[in-house]
Motif scaffolding. Sequence first.
Motif, PDB file in Angstrom:
ATOM      1  N   MET A   1       0.840  -1.188   0.000  1.00  0.00           N
ATOM      2  CA  MET A   1       0.000   0.000   0.000  1.00  0.00           C
ATOM      3  C   MET A   1       0.879   1.243   0.000  1.00  0.00           C
ATOM      4  O   MET A   1       1.926   1.282   0.618  1.00  0.00           O
ATOM      5  N   ALA A   2       0.449   2.281  -0.709  1.00  0.00           N
ATOM      6  CA  ALA A   2       1.207   3.517  -0.810  1.00  0.00           C
ATOM      7  C   ALA A   2       1.170   4.272   0.513  1.00  0.00           C
ATOM      8  O   ALA A   2       0.170   4.254   1.227  1.00  0.00           O
ATOM      9  N   ASP A   3       2.308   4.919   0.831  1.00  0.00           N
ATOM     10  CA  ASP A   3       2.298   5.706   2.055  1.00  0.00           C
ATOM     11  C   ASP A   3       1.641   7.059   1.790  1.00  0.00           C
ATOM     12  O   ASP A   3       1.297   7.397   0.660  1.00  0.00           O
ATOM     13  N   LYS A   4       1.465   7.845   2.856  1.00  0.00           N
ATOM     14  CA  LYS A   4       0.754   9.121   2.723  1.00  0.00           C
ATOM     15  C   LYS A   4       1.473  10.084   1.792  1.00  0.00           C
ATOM     16  O   LYS A   4       0.850  10.865   1.086  1.00  0.00           O
ATOM     17  N   GLY A   5       2.805  10.028   1.763  1.00  0.00           N
ATOM     18  CA  GLY A   5       3.564  10.895   0.865  1.00  0.00           C
ATOM     19  C   GLY A   5       3.272  10.580  -0.585  1.00  0.00           C
ATOM     20  O   GLY A   5       3.094  11.473  -1.410  1.00  0.00           O
ATOM     21  N   ILE A   7       0.566   9.174  -1.780  1.00  0.00           N
ATOM     22  CA  ILE A   7      -0.815   9.575  -2.067  1.00  0.00           C
ATOM     23  C   ILE A   7      -0.895  11.094  -2.219  1.00  0.00           C
ATOM     24  O   ILE A   7      -1.528  11.596  -3.147  1.00  0.00           O
ATOM     25  N   GLY A   8      -0.241  11.824  -1.335  1.00  0.00           N
ATOM     26  CA  GLY A   8      -0.218  13.289  -1.422  1.00  0.00           C
ATOM     27  C   GLY A   8       0.396  13.757  -2.729  1.00  0.00           C
ATOM     28  O   GLY A   8      -0.122  14.671  -3.379  1.00  0.00           O
ATOM     29  N   TRP A   9       1.491  13.111  -3.119  1.00  0.00           N
ATOM     30  CA  TRP A   9       2.142  13.462  -4.372  1.00  0.00           C
ATOM     31  C   TRP A   9       1.203  13.205  -5.553  1.00  0.00           C
ATOM     32  O   TRP A   9       1.063  14.038  -6.444  1.00  0.00           O
ATOM     33  N   LYS A  10       0.559  12.053  -5.562  1.00  0.00           N
ATOM     34  CA  LYS A  10      -0.325  11.704  -6.676  1.00  0.00           C
ATOM     35  C   LYS A  10      -1.490  12.683  -6.783  1.00  0.00           C
ATOM     36  O   LYS A  10      -1.885  13.074  -7.881  1.00  0.00           O
ATOM     37  N   VAL A  11      -2.030  13.090  -5.655  1.00  0.00           N
ATOM     38  CA  VAL A  11      -3.135  14.046  -5.665  1.00  0.00           C
ATOM     39  C   VAL A  11      -2.659  15.399  -6.196  1.00  0.00           C
ATOM     40  O   VAL A  11      -3.294  15.995  -7.078  1.00  0.00           O
ATOM     41  N   PRO A  88       9.708  13.132  -4.563  1.00  0.00           N
ATOM     42  CA  PRO A  88       8.942  11.897  -4.378  1.00  0.00           C
ATOM     43  C   PRO A  88       9.806  10.706  -4.810  1.00  0.00           C
ATOM     44  O   PRO A  88      10.667  10.834  -5.682  1.00  0.00           O
ATOM     45  N   SER A  89       9.568   9.552  -4.229  1.00  0.00           N
ATOM     46  CA  SER A  89      10.443   8.409  -4.433  1.00  0.00           C
ATOM     47  C   SER A  89      10.653   8.033  -5.895  1.00  0.00           C
ATOM     48  O   SER A  89      11.776   7.728  -6.297  1.00  0.00           O
ATOM     49  N   HIS A  90       9.640   8.102  -6.719  1.00  0.00           N
ATOM     50  CA  HIS A  90       9.805   7.694  -8.109  1.00  0.00           C
ATOM     51  C   HIS A  90      10.517   8.723  -8.979  1.00  0.00           C
ATOM     52  O   HIS A  90      10.892   8.428 -10.109  1.00  0.00           O
ATOM     53  N   LEU A  91      10.757   9.925  -8.468  1.00  0.00           N
ATOM     54  CA  LEU A  91      11.494  10.948  -9.217  1.00  0.00           C
ATOM     55  C   LEU A  91      12.953  11.040  -8.786  1.00  0.00           C
ATOM     56  O   LEU A  91      13.728  11.745  -9.428  1.00  0.00           O
ATOM     57  N   ARG A  92      13.321  10.332  -7.733  1.00  0.00           N
ATOM     58  CA  ARG A  92      14.700  10.355  -7.272  1.00  0.00           C
ATOM     59  C   ARG A  92      15.599   9.574  -8.229  1.00  0.00           C
ATOM     60  O   ARG A  92      15.177   8.545  -8.754  1.00  0.00           O
TER      61      ARG A  92
END
Length: 95
Positions: A1-5, A7-11, A88-92
């Motif tokens: 499950m995705a963490d709050k960060g 989810i916040g990034w996706k929103v 965000p983790s996927h942009l690092r």
Amino acid sequence: MADKGDIGWKVMAGAAAFAGGFVARKVITAAWKKTTGKEPPTNPESPDVDLMEALGWAVVMGVGMEISRVLATRAVASQWVKGTGELPSHLRPKS
């Protein structure tokens, strides 16, 4: 499950891309009208629309929408870094 960060990034990124796309569509449509002197094709797939006009509209709209999405996402990423101190983790960068 995705963490709050995540989810916040996706929103945030989704909202920015939506808003950027909305503005881009208005700007591209206005530029098309000014350049060609007529409304953009409402249904480019229709055989009633000239092929070159349909292809031109598709290219202009596709490129314009993608540019707006990239710019909006990069702007949100910049604000995200200011707020959290990291991308965000996927942009690092991968190490």
